[in-house]
Enzyme design. Structure first.
Site, PDB file in Angstrom:
ATOM      1  N   LYS A  46      -3.781  -9.284  50.601  1.00 28.10           N
ATOM      2  CA  LYS A  46      -2.675  -9.365  49.619  1.00 28.10           C
ATOM      3  C   LYS A  46      -2.062 -10.762  49.673  1.00 28.10           C
ATOM      4  CE  LYS A  46       1.584  -7.778  50.745  1.00 28.10           C
ATOM      5  NZ  LYS A  46       2.674  -8.757  50.544  1.00 28.10           N
ATOM      6  N   ASN A  47      -1.786 -11.240  50.871  1.00 30.66           N
ATOM      7  CA  ASN A  47      -1.024 -12.488  51.000  1.00 30.66           C
ATOM      8  C   ASN A  47      -1.850 -13.736  50.759  1.00 30.66           C
ATOM      9  OD1 ASN A  47       1.169 -10.915  51.395  1.00 30.66           O
ATOM     10  ND2 ASN A  47       1.338 -11.268  53.598  1.00 30.66           N
ATOM     11  N   ARG A  96       8.560 -10.626  45.214  1.00 25.56           N
ATOM     12  CA  ARG A  96       9.012 -11.958  45.628  1.00 25.56           C
ATOM     13  C   ARG A  96       7.952 -13.003  45.321  1.00 25.56           C
ATOM     14  NH1 ARG A  96      12.197 -14.930  49.001  1.00 25.56           N
ATOM     15  NH2 ARG A  96      11.137 -16.558  50.180  1.00 25.56           N
ATOM     16  N   CYS A 135      10.718  -6.990  49.239  1.00 26.64           N
ATOM     17  CA  CYS A 135      11.174  -5.975  50.198  1.00 26.64           C
ATOM     18  C   CYS A 135      12.532  -6.401  50.774  1.00 26.64           C
ATOM     19  CB  CYS A 135      10.190  -5.872  51.352  1.00 26.64           C
ATOM     20  SG  CYS A 135       8.861  -4.749  50.997  1.00 26.64           S
ATOM     21  N   ARG A 140      15.766 -13.632  52.495  1.00 25.52           N
ATOM     22  CA  ARG A 140      14.644 -14.232  51.747  1.00 25.52           C
ATOM     23  C   ARG A 140      15.084 -15.433  50.899  1.00 25.52           C
ATOM     24  NH1 ARG A 140      10.568 -10.395  51.700  1.00 25.52           N
ATOM     25  NH2 ARG A 140       9.109 -12.117  51.651  1.00 25.52           N
ATOM     26  N   PRO A 141      15.745 -16.423  51.476  1.00 26.24           N
ATOM     27  CA  PRO A 141      16.160 -17.588  50.692  1.00 26.24           C
ATOM     28  C   PRO A 141      14.947 -18.384  50.197  1.00 26.24           C
ATOM     29  CG  PRO A 141      16.448 -18.001  53.021  1.00 26.24           C
ATOM     30  CD  PRO A 141      16.073 -16.565  52.885  1.00 26.24           C
ATOM     31  N   ILE A 142      15.225 -19.287  49.251  1.00 22.20           N
ATOM     32  CA  ILE A 142      14.136 -20.168  48.789  1.00 22.20           C
ATOM     33  C   ILE A 142      14.578 -21.626  48.847  1.00 22.20           C
ATOM     34  CG2 ILE A 142      13.000 -18.453  47.295  1.00 22.20           C
ATOM     35  CD1 ILE A 142      14.462 -19.729  44.918  1.00 22.20           C
ATOM     36  N   ASP A 143      15.541 -21.909  49.713  1.00 22.77           N
ATOM     37  CA  ASP A 143      16.055 -23.284  49.819  1.00 22.77           C
ATOM     38  C   ASP A 143      14.974 -24.279  50.211  1.00 22.77           C
ATOM     39  OD1 ASP A 143      16.237 -21.680  52.223  1.00 22.77           O
ATOM     40  OD2 ASP A 143      17.027 -23.477  53.191  1.00 22.77           O
ATOM     41  N   LEU A 144      14.019 -23.864  51.046  1.00 21.84           N
ATOM     42  CA  LEU A 144      12.965 -24.803  51.471  1.00 21.84           C
ATOM     43  C   LEU A 144      12.013 -25.104  50.309  1.00 21.84           C
ATOM     44  CD1 LEU A 144      12.158 -23.291  54.986  1.00 21.84           C
ATOM     45  CD2 LEU A 144      13.608 -25.258  54.454  1.00 21.84           C
ATOM     46  N   ASP A 198       4.502  -9.312  60.226  1.00 21.83           N
ATOM     47  CA  ASP A 198       4.012  -8.218  59.371  1.00 21.83           C
ATOM     48  C   ASP A 198       3.368  -7.097  60.173  1.00 21.83           C
ATOM     49  OD1 ASP A 198       2.981 -10.381  56.614  1.00 21.83           O
ATOM     50  OD2 ASP A 198       4.927  -9.705  57.334  1.00 21.83           O
ATOM     51  N   ARG A 217       2.337  -1.122  47.895  1.00 22.24           N
ATOM     52  CA  ARG A 217       2.433  -2.554  47.552  1.00 22.24           C
ATOM     53  C   ARG A 217       1.403  -3.372  48.323  1.00 22.24           C
ATOM     54  NH1 ARG A 217       8.293  -5.044  47.833  1.00 22.24           N
ATOM     55  NH2 ARG A 217       6.970  -6.786  47.198  1.00 22.24           N
TER      56      ARG A 217
HETATM   57  C1  EPZ Z   1       5.118 -14.623  53.459  1.00 21.09           C
HETATM   58  O1  EPZ Z   1       6.423 -14.425  52.945  1.00 21.09           O
HETATM   59  C2  EPZ Z   1       4.441 -13.270  53.370  1.00 21.09           C
HETATM   60  N1  EPZ Z   1       4.368 -12.848  51.979  1.00 21.09           N
HETATM   61  C3  EPZ Z   1       5.229 -12.238  54.175  1.00 21.09           C
HETATM   62  O2  EPZ Z   1       4.514 -11.003  54.122  1.00 21.09           O
HETATM   63  C4  EPZ Z   1       5.287 -12.705  55.637  1.00 21.09           C
HETATM   64  O3  EPZ Z   1       6.084 -11.796  56.369  1.00 21.09           O
HETATM   65  C5  EPZ Z   1       5.908 -14.105  55.699  1.00 21.09           C
HETATM   66  O4  EPZ Z   1       5.166 -15.008  54.855  1.00 21.09           O
HETATM   67  C6  EPZ Z   1       5.908 -14.660  57.118  1.00 21.09           C
HETATM   68  O5  EPZ Z   1       4.607 -14.690  57.607  1.00 21.09           O
HETATM   69  C7  EPZ Z   1       3.396 -13.372  51.177  1.00 21.09           C
HETATM   70  O6  EPZ Z   1       2.607 -14.199  51.599  1.00 21.09           O
HETATM   71  C8  EPZ Z   1       3.338 -12.844  49.779  1.00 21.09           C
HETATM   72  P1  EPZ Z   1       8.376 -17.391  54.744  1.00 21.09           P
HETATM   73  P2  EPZ Z   1       7.389 -15.697  52.667  1.00 21.09           P
HETATM   74  O7  EPZ Z   1       8.793 -18.275  53.634  1.00 21.09           O
HETATM   75  O8  EPZ Z   1       6.595 -16.824  52.158  1.00 21.09           O
HETATM   76  C9  EPZ Z   1      12.822 -18.278  55.912  1.00 21.09           C
HETATM   77  C10 EPZ Z   1       4.255  -8.693  53.836  1.00 21.09           C
HETATM   78  O9  EPZ Z   1       4.706  -7.714  54.461  1.00 21.09           O
HETATM   79  N2  EPZ Z   1      12.853 -19.090  54.688  1.00 21.09           N
HETATM   80  O10 EPZ Z   1       7.354 -17.878  55.720  1.00 21.09           O
HETATM   81  O11 EPZ Z   1       8.540 -15.219  51.879  1.00 21.09           O
HETATM   82  C11 EPZ Z   1      12.810 -16.791  55.585  1.00 21.09           C
HETATM   83  O12 EPZ Z   1      14.130 -16.332  55.388  1.00 21.09           O
HETATM   84  C12 EPZ Z   1       5.156  -9.863  53.512  1.00 21.09           C
HETATM   85  O13 EPZ Z   1       3.060  -8.803  53.452  1.00 21.09           O
HETATM   86  C13 EPZ Z   1      13.961 -19.888  54.439  1.00 21.09           C
HETATM   87  O14 EPZ Z   1      14.914 -19.926  55.221  1.00 21.09           O
HETATM   88  O15 EPZ Z   1       7.866 -15.997  54.163  1.00 21.09           O
HETATM   89  C14 EPZ Z   1      12.189 -16.198  56.807  1.00 21.09           C
HETATM   90  O16 EPZ Z   1      13.183 -16.096  57.821  1.00 21.09           O
HETATM   91  C15 EPZ Z   1       6.580  -9.653  53.984  1.00 21.09           C
HETATM   92  N3  EPZ Z   1      13.995 -20.627  53.304  1.00 21.09           N
HETATM   93  C16 EPZ Z   1      11.183 -17.250  57.258  1.00 21.09           C
HETATM   94  O17 EPZ Z   1      11.580 -18.469  56.604  1.00 21.09           O
HETATM   95  C17 EPZ Z   1      12.958 -20.629  52.412  1.00 21.09           C
HETATM   96  O18 EPZ Z   1      13.026 -21.364  51.402  1.00 21.09           O
HETATM   97  C18 EPZ Z   1       9.752 -16.927  56.894  1.00 21.09           C
HETATM   98  O19 EPZ Z   1       9.683 -16.899  55.510  1.00 21.09           O
HETATM   99  C19 EPZ Z   1      11.838 -19.808  52.687  1.00 21.09           C
HETATM  100  C20 EPZ Z   1      11.806 -19.050  53.830  1.00 21.09           C
END
Ligand code: EPZ
Length: 416
Positions: free
Chosen positions: A22-23, A92, A116, A121-125, A305, A397
């Site tokens: 999926k990912n 997301r 979920c 789940r911020p997107i600031d980065l 995960d 999902r």
């Molecule tokens: C991906 O989510 C995966 N989803 C998630 O899988 C997985 O848990 C996660 O990576 C971590 O491995 C997909 O690939 C579709 P992140 P993503 O950005 O990209 C913080 C599942 O169950 N963060 O690596 O959203 C965030 O809050 C799903 O299959 C910021 O602070 O994860 C978190 O604490 C759930 N600012 C950490 O980083 C940002 O702009 C990891 O998030 C982005 C993220």
């Protein structure tokens, strides 16, 4: 039909081929926007998140045809650069479209993403990375409007190795004039797969899988046929289910390197684990010994995960455990539900404390998110009596026909 009904006590035995990831698939679907030629993504997992991503492309004007599990996509007719809010709010991963839309069309409008409920789940980065590449970002009334005259190149340092931010910035840079470097990039295998996909279209991405990714911009990307990697989290889920039911299962079409952190934990808990080039054999003949301490980390650390599924395993292992969730602040919805099944488990801050017991008992529980729901199904397989897991749509999902796959391995499970 939105529940799983499980009668526990059967061992999982047999062989199972693992589906496509999926990912990996979700960002690759978004990445198809980078070309106006036909892109065929093969063996797509028939899960709701992937089908919704294809719907979003269709709603934006692209041509999407599903032939069996193969998605035939042509984005030359894509004419809307706003991701439909009604679809966006459900998954997301629609945020992954930001980068490719900006690379190809220099503009994009997305609502703040859903997904979920496992944390803020911020997107600031994502946004700070795009801003450093010359993108103008305006946030109004829950929408994010992005625009640029021309994607710039440069160095983007991520404060945290975010998977999504790495993927978005990588995709935003592939058609720029010059070289972009991402520092402190995420190293997940799905990022390597996305880079392989884009390079198969003529992209020039180097270093994916390491903390430093270099993207050499190219003028245009051509079409491709691509089969994404297999799902390491689905594989890990079945491995844990095998351990919990003292079963014997061979998983094919899976890369043991992607789940080595789990293999180590299961080996230490007393399971026999054999790894081969594209398959993993796992056998557990006695009650697992507790892992004592599990900390979720970015890859190659223990994956968040699989945190919920490991908590379920620890509730029936011998000994005590502390599972620390370092990535998502509220990824604990499965804990009170496991307690309803008799588990000695509780949350304090980011830590889950567990005192293993020999048996759980069946109960009516409800999934609160994708992986937590899968963990409750695993607990039902091991529990004495009948367990009903409601809100099965969360599990759908990320798992294709989970009940049918478990049934084929000997579980007593049905949709109800
Ligand atoms: C991906 O989510 C995966 N989803 C998630 O899988 C997985 O848990 C996660 O990576 C971590 O491995 C997909 O690939 C579709 P992140 P993503 O950005 O990209 C913080 C599942 O169950 N963060 O690596 O959203 C965030 O809050 C799903 O299959 C910021 O602070 O994860 C978190 O604490 C759930 N600012 C950490 O980083 C940002 O702009 C990891 O998030 C982005 C993220």
């Amino acid at each position: 039909m939105n529940s799983f009904e499980i009668i526990g006590g059967n061992r999982l035995t047999g062989e199972l081929e693992i589906d496509t990831s999926k990912n990996a698939t979700l960002p690759i679907i978004a990445g198809s926007i980078l070309s106006d030629e036909t892109v065929v993504i093969k063996n797509i997992p028939m899960i709701s998140d992937a089908l919704k991503m294809l719907d979003i492309l269709k709603q934006m004007g692209s041509s999407v045809v599903l032939e069996g599990n193969n998605a035939i996509i042509n984005n030359s007719s894509l004419e809307h650069f706003e991701i439909p809010k009604e679809l966006e709010s459900e998954i997301r991963s629609s945020i992954f479209m930001l980068g490719p839309l900006l690379a190809r069309h220099k503009k994009a409008r997305v609502a703040y993403p859903g997904g979920c409920d496992i944390g803020s789940r911020p997107i600031d980065l994502h946004l700070s990375g795009l801003k450093s590449l010359g993108v103008k970002v305006e946030e109004t009334h829950g929408y994010i409007n992005c625009e640029t005259e021309r994607m710039k190149c440069g160095i983007v340092h991520l404060d945290f190795p975010s998977v999504g931010a790495t993927e978005n910035i990588m995709m935003a840079s592939v058609l720029s004039k010059g070289r972009t470097t991402i520092l402190n990039a995420a190293r997940e295998p799905e990022i390597v797969d996305l880079a392989r996909f884009i390079n198969s279209m003529g992209g020039k991405i180097y270093g994916a899988g390491t903390s430093t990714i270099e993207i050499q911009g190219v003028k245009k990307l051509h079409g491709t046929e691509f089969r994404p990697m297999s799902d390491r989290i689905v594989a890990g889920t079945f491995m844990i289910g095998t351990a919990m039911t003292k079963g014997k299962v061979r998983l094919t079409n899976c890369n043991s390197e992607h789940v080595y952190s789990l293999i180590t934990k299961l080996h230490n808990s007393g399971c026999k684990v054999e790894v081969n080039s594209d398959n993993i054999y796992i056998e557990c003949n006695k009650r697992p010994t507790s892992c004592q301490s599990i900390e979720t980390q970015p890859y190659p650390g223990f994956p968040t995960d699989l945190q919920a599924q490991m908590v379920a395993l620890e509730t029936i292992s011998s000994g005590t455990s502390i599972v620390t969730e370092n990535l998502f602040e509220t990824r604990f919805k499965h804990v009170p539900e496991l307690a309803k099944m008799g588990a000695n488990v509780w949350v304090k801050g980011r830590m889950v404390f567990i005192v293993g017991k020999r048996n759980l008992h069946g109960a009516e529980v409800s999934a609160g998110d994708l992986r937590g729901g899968a963990a409750l199904v695993l607990a039902g397989l091991a529990a004495r009596g009948t367990t009903i897991v409601s809100n099965a749509h969360f599990v759908d999902r990320g798992y294709e026909n989970l009940d049918e796959k478990l049934l084929a391995l000997g579980a007593n499970i049905k949709r109800s």
